[in-house]
Design an enzyme around this catalytic site. Structure first.
Site, PDB file in Angstrom:
ATOM      1  N   ASN A   1       0.828  -1.194   0.000  1.00  0.00           N
ATOM      2  CA  ASN A   1       0.000   0.000   0.000  1.00  0.00           C
ATOM      3  C   ASN A   1       0.868   1.252   0.000  1.00  0.00           C
ATOM      4  OD1 ASN A   1      -2.559  -1.132  -0.126  1.00  0.00           O
ATOM      5  ND2 ASN A   1      -2.768  -1.299   2.093  1.00  0.00           N
TER       6      ASN A   1
ATOM      7  N   CYS B   1      -5.216  -7.922  -3.449  1.00  0.00           N
ATOM      8  CA  CYS B   1      -5.769  -6.735  -4.106  1.00  0.00           C
ATOM      9  C   CYS B   1      -6.463  -7.207  -5.377  1.00  0.00           C
ATOM     10  CB  CYS B   1      -4.676  -5.721  -4.436  1.00  0.00           C
ATOM     11  SG  CYS B   1      -5.303  -4.238  -5.267  1.00  0.00           S
ATOM     12  N   GLY B   2      -7.785  -7.109  -5.395  1.00  0.00           N
ATOM     13  CA  GLY B   2      -8.546  -7.603  -6.536  1.00  0.00           C
ATOM     14  C   GLY B   2      -8.289  -6.822  -7.802  1.00  0.00           C
TER      15      GLY B   2
ATOM     16  N   HIS C   1     -12.103  -7.520   5.739  1.00  0.00           N
ATOM     17  CA  HIS C   1     -13.080  -6.486   5.395  1.00  0.00           C
ATOM     18  C   HIS C   1     -14.207  -6.441   6.407  1.00  0.00           C
ATOM     19  CE1 HIS C   1     -11.831  -5.116   1.337  1.00  0.00           C
ATOM     20  NE2 HIS C   1     -11.209  -6.290   1.324  1.00  0.00           N
TER      21      HIS C   1
ATOM     22  N   ASN D   1     -10.209  -3.153   6.278  1.00  0.00           N
ATOM     23  CA  ASN D   1     -10.817  -2.364   5.214  1.00  0.00           C
ATOM     24  C   ASN D   1     -12.283  -2.123   5.569  1.00  0.00           C
ATOM     25  OD1 ASN D   1      -8.589  -2.476   3.026  1.00  0.00           O
ATOM     26  ND2 ASN D   1      -8.844  -4.612   3.624  1.00  0.00           N
TER      27      ASN D   1
ATOM     28  N   GLU E   1      -9.849   2.050   2.269  1.00  0.00           N
ATOM     29  CA  GLU E   1      -8.908   0.944   2.134  1.00  0.00           C
ATOM     30  C   GLU E   1      -7.788   1.053   3.159  1.00  0.00           C
ATOM     31  OE1 GLU E   1      -6.617  -1.476  -1.431  1.00  0.00           O
ATOM     32  OE2 GLU E   1      -7.847   0.272  -1.892  1.00  0.00           O
TER      33      GLU E   1
ATOM     34  N   CYS F   1     -12.228  -0.895  -5.156  1.00  0.00           N
ATOM     35  CA  CYS F   1     -11.521  -1.922  -4.378  1.00  0.00           C
ATOM     36  C   CYS F   1     -12.121  -3.268  -4.753  1.00  0.00           C
ATOM     37  CB  CYS F   1     -11.673  -1.652  -2.881  1.00  0.00           C
ATOM     38  SG  CYS F   1     -10.874  -2.894  -1.833  1.00  0.00           S
ATOM     39  N   GLY F   2     -11.344  -4.090  -5.440  1.00  0.00           N
ATOM     40  CA  GLY F   2     -11.856  -5.368  -5.916  1.00  0.00           C
ATOM     41  C   GLY F   2     -12.180  -6.324  -4.788  1.00  0.00           C
TER      42      GLY F   2
ATOM     43  N   GLY G   1     -12.894  -5.430  -1.792  1.00  0.00           N
ATOM     44  CA  GLY G   1     -14.044  -4.842  -1.116  1.00  0.00           C
ATOM     45  C   GLY G   1     -15.348  -5.186  -1.808  1.00  0.00           C
TER      46      GLY G   1
END
Length: 269
Positions: free
Chosen positions: A65, A74-75, A151, A182, A200, A209-210, A212
């Site tokens: 990050n 990370c999507g 998440h 997240n 994030e 955010c994938g 997310g």
């Protein structure tokens, strides 16, 4: 020492991608990641992505990050890397193995199985992750899910009305989340549509955010609010999320290459 890079984004969530599969990079530290990610004096990005060789996968993907911390998944970056690879691939992450493939909707990513146990999130102590007995201001009783990273999901009447820029960092760093978390605020439109905003962990407010989107879709499905396939609308654009009968999550969406360049490694020490 000049290092080539590719600047990419997934729905506005942007990355600097370094390919170290053939030649290893010097050691990365927090200060160097922050310097590269800096939007005024560096290249600028939400995440720095490093691809490394892996004997049992197409490659390994490391994710840092913009605050310099390394994270598990990370999507959006997964779709971007899938686009760079250009063919079906397996990618090892700290959050587990994922698979990508080109698709008519962009890149489809098998994000694996969600985890709901309190110690898999992780939380500081045991509680029901389907409705946590917690609240911050008007945000109450969220769901928690780990989709490679942790998440928290709140369902609200209007996600755009939530002051996520102020409440997000408070929730992210609450001691109940020992690895931080997240924060997702979502509004269900109908059985196939969700609107979503994300704070994030380690990056702040993001256009997309994938993970997310995956976490929020699964949370909505777990509560019976939507069907098992939905479109999640983020500020940067839509993602298609499906939670299959095999318990695996598939995320499909686009990724874009912005430009390529190189930089002097020692300039970002």
């Amino acid at each position: 020492m000049r290092i080539p890079f590719v600047k990419m984004h997934g729905l506005g969530n942007d990355f600097v991608v370094l390919d170290a599969r053939e030649a290893a990079l010097p050691a990365l530290d927090t200060a160097r990641v922050r310097a590269i990610a800096d939007r005024r004096e560096g290249i600028g990005c939400d995440q720095l992505i490093v691809l490394e060789a892996d004997d049992s996968a197409t490659c390994q993907m490391r994710i840092f990050n913009s605050d310099g911390g390394e994270v598990e998944a990370c999507g959006n970056a997964s779709r971007a890397v899938g686009m760079l690879l250009g063919e079906p691939a397996t990618i090892r992450t700290k959050g587990g193995m994922i698979a990508t493939r080109p698709d008519a909707g962009g890149i489809a990513v098998d994000m694996g199985e969600p985890r709901f146990d309190w110690d898999a999130i992780p939380l500081a102590y045991a509680m029901d992750t389907a409705s946590l007995p917690l609240g911050w201001d008007d945000l109450e009783h969220p769901l928690a899910v780990n989709v490679g990273n942790p998440h928290l999901v709140f369902f609200v009447p209007d996600c755009n009305a939530v002051p996520l820029e102020t409440i997000g960092p408070v929730i992210e760093t609450d001691p109940v989340f020992p690895q931080r978390i997240n924060v997702n605020v979502a509004t269900v439109g109908d059985k196939g549509t969700i609107r979503l905003r994300v704070w994030e962990r380690g990056a702040g407010l993001t256009r997309a955010c994938g993970t997310g989107a995956c976490a929020t879709a699964v949370a909505a499905m777990r509560r019976g609010l939507t069907d098992r396939a939905v479109t999640v609308h983020l500020p940067g654009g839509p993602l298609a999320i499906a939670w299959g009968a095999d318990n695996r999550i598939t995320m499909t969406g686009g990724a874009t290459e912005s430009f390529r360049g190189s930089f002097d490694w020692d300039s970002f020490g």
